[in-house]
Motif scaffolding. Structure first.
Motif, PDB file in Angstrom:
ATOM      1  N   UNK A  58       8.468  -2.466   5.784  1.00 17.86           N
ATOM      2  CA  UNK A  58       8.330  -1.033   6.010  1.00 17.86           C
ATOM      3  C   UNK A  58       8.019  -0.305   4.708  1.00 17.86           C
ATOM      4  N   UNK A  59       8.685  -0.676   3.634  1.00 18.83           N
ATOM      5  CA  UNK A  59       8.442  -0.058   2.330  1.00 18.83           C
ATOM      6  C   UNK A  59       7.010  -0.313   1.866  1.00 18.83           C
ATOM      7  N   UNK A  60       6.531  -1.543   2.012  1.00 14.81           N
ATOM      8  CA  UNK A  60       5.166  -1.873   1.611  1.00 14.81           C
ATOM      9  C   UNK A  60       4.176  -1.115   2.481  1.00 14.81           C
ATOM     10  N   UNK A  61       4.447  -1.002   3.777  1.00 15.07           N
ATOM     11  CA  UNK A  61       3.545  -0.260   4.675  1.00 15.07           C
ATOM     12  C   UNK A  61       3.468   1.206   4.271  1.00 15.07           C
ATOM     13  N   UNK A  62       4.584   1.793   3.864  1.00 19.81           N
ATOM     14  CA  UNK A  62       4.577   3.185   3.420  1.00 19.81           C
ATOM     15  C   UNK A  62       3.793   3.361   2.131  1.00 19.81           C
ATOM     16  N   UNK A  63       3.879   2.418   1.233  1.00 19.59           N
ATOM     17  CA  UNK A  63       3.138   2.497  -0.030  1.00 19.59           C
ATOM     18  C   UNK A  63       1.641   2.329   0.180  1.00 19.59           C
ATOM     19  N   UNK A  64       1.246   1.478   1.048  1.00 16.13           N
ATOM     20  CA  UNK A  64      -0.158   1.151   1.234  1.00 16.13           C
ATOM     21  C   UNK A  64      -0.880   2.178   2.106  1.00 16.13           C
ATOM     22  N   UNK A  65      -0.211   2.691   3.104  1.00 14.23           N
ATOM     23  CA  UNK A  65      -0.887   3.608   4.031  1.00 14.23           C
ATOM     24  C   UNK A  65      -1.130   4.953   3.366  1.00 14.23           C
ATOM     25  N   UNK A  95      13.609  -8.540   5.344  1.00 17.78           N
ATOM     26  CA  UNK A  95      12.152  -8.618   5.456  1.00 17.78           C
ATOM     27  C   UNK A  95      11.579  -7.395   6.161  1.00 17.78           C
ATOM     28  N   UNK A  96      12.269  -6.880   7.154  1.00 12.66           N
ATOM     29  CA  UNK A  96      11.808  -5.675   7.857  1.00 12.66           C
ATOM     30  C   UNK A  96      11.796  -4.467   6.929  1.00 12.66           C
ATOM     31  N   UNK A  97      12.855  -4.292   6.152  1.00 11.20           N
ATOM     32  CA  UNK A  97      12.927  -3.162   5.228  1.00 11.20           C
ATOM     33  C   UNK A  97      11.841  -3.271   4.164  1.00 11.20           C
TER      34      UNK A  97
END
Length: 192
Positions: free
Chosen positions: A170-177, A165-167
Motif C-alpha cells: 500500500x505504501x509503495x502504491x501511494x508513492x508511485x501513483x 507485505x500488505x502495508x
C-alpha cells in the motif's frame, strides 16, 4: 606437599582414563513417531523408528523390538515391528518403519520401543528406549470445526507476514501513483 600433588595427579589421570573409556563406546538415540492416515472406514498407522549411533564406536547385534501393538487392537499390514541389524556404525542412522491398521476405535498411547545392542569391548547387552508416542485418537470422528484447521494454521503462520507485505504494498502504491491534485491542475492549465 608432594603426596597431595601425587594424589591430585592420580585423580586427574583416573578421571581422564574414565572419560577416554566412556568416549570409546556406542550410544544409541532412538526416536519413535506415528502418522495416522484415514481411508474409507479404516485408519492406517505408519510407525517410524529412527536409530542414531551418537557414540564413537560401532554398535553390534542391534535388535529393535516394538511389539507393543496389541493384536486385538491392530493388524500389521506391512513390515515388522521387530527388526535386527548386524551393526550400526558410529554417527550412522537407521530408519525402520511398518504399517498397521486399527481394529478398534479409541485412544491409544504407545510405550517406547526397546533397542538392544552390544559394544565391541563389552559382551553385555546394552538397552536403549525410544521416545514414547503421544496419545493417538484411533478412528476418531473429527469435529466439523477441525475441518478448516489448515486455514487457522495458515493464518497463524503467515498472517503477520501477509499484514506487513500488505502495508508495504500500500505504501509503495501511494508513492508511485500520481496524486489527483496534479491531474486537476494539469487539466486546468490545458483548458486555458
Amino acid at each position: 606437599m608432594a603426596s597431595r600433588r601425587n594424589v591430585a595427579l592420580c585423580a586427574i589421570l583416573l578421571a581422564a582414563m574414565c572419560v577416554a573409556a566412556a568416549a570409546d563406546s556406542a550410544f544409541l538415540v532412538v526416536h519413535k513417531k506415528a502418522d495416522l492416515v484415514k481411508a474409507k472406514g479404516t485408519e492406517k498407522i505408519t510407525v517410524s523408528i529412527s536409530l542414531h549411533n551418537a557414540g564413537t564406536s560401532t554398535a553390534y547385534d542391534v535388535t529393535l523390538n516394538d511389539d507393543t501393538w496389541p493384536g486385538e487392537l491392530f493388524d500389521v499390514v506391512e513390515g515388522n515391528p521387530i527388526q535386527a541389524w548386524e551393526k550400526l556404525d558410529a554417527g550412522a542412522t537407521l530408519v525402520h518403519s511398518f504399517v498397521l491398521t486399527a481394529k478398534v476405535k479409541g485412544p491409544f498411547a504407545g510405550p517406547p520401543a526397546v533397542v538392544k545392542y552390544r559394544m565391541a569391548a563389552k559382551s553385555v547387552l546394552q538397552e536403549a528406549y525410544s521416545t514414547p508416542l503421544p496419545q493417538l485418537d484411533i478412528l476418531s470422528d473429527k469435529a466439523a470445526e477441525n475441518r478448516y484447521e489448515w486455514i487457522k494454521k495458515f493464518g497463524v503462520t503467515y498472517g503477520p507476514l501477509m499484514l506487513v507485505l500488505s502495508v508495504v504494498g500500500l505504501f509503495v502504491a501511494l508513492l508511485v501513483s500520481p496524486s489527483k491534485s496534479k491531474k486537476y491542475t494539469k487539466a486546468g492549465k490545458k483548458r486555458r
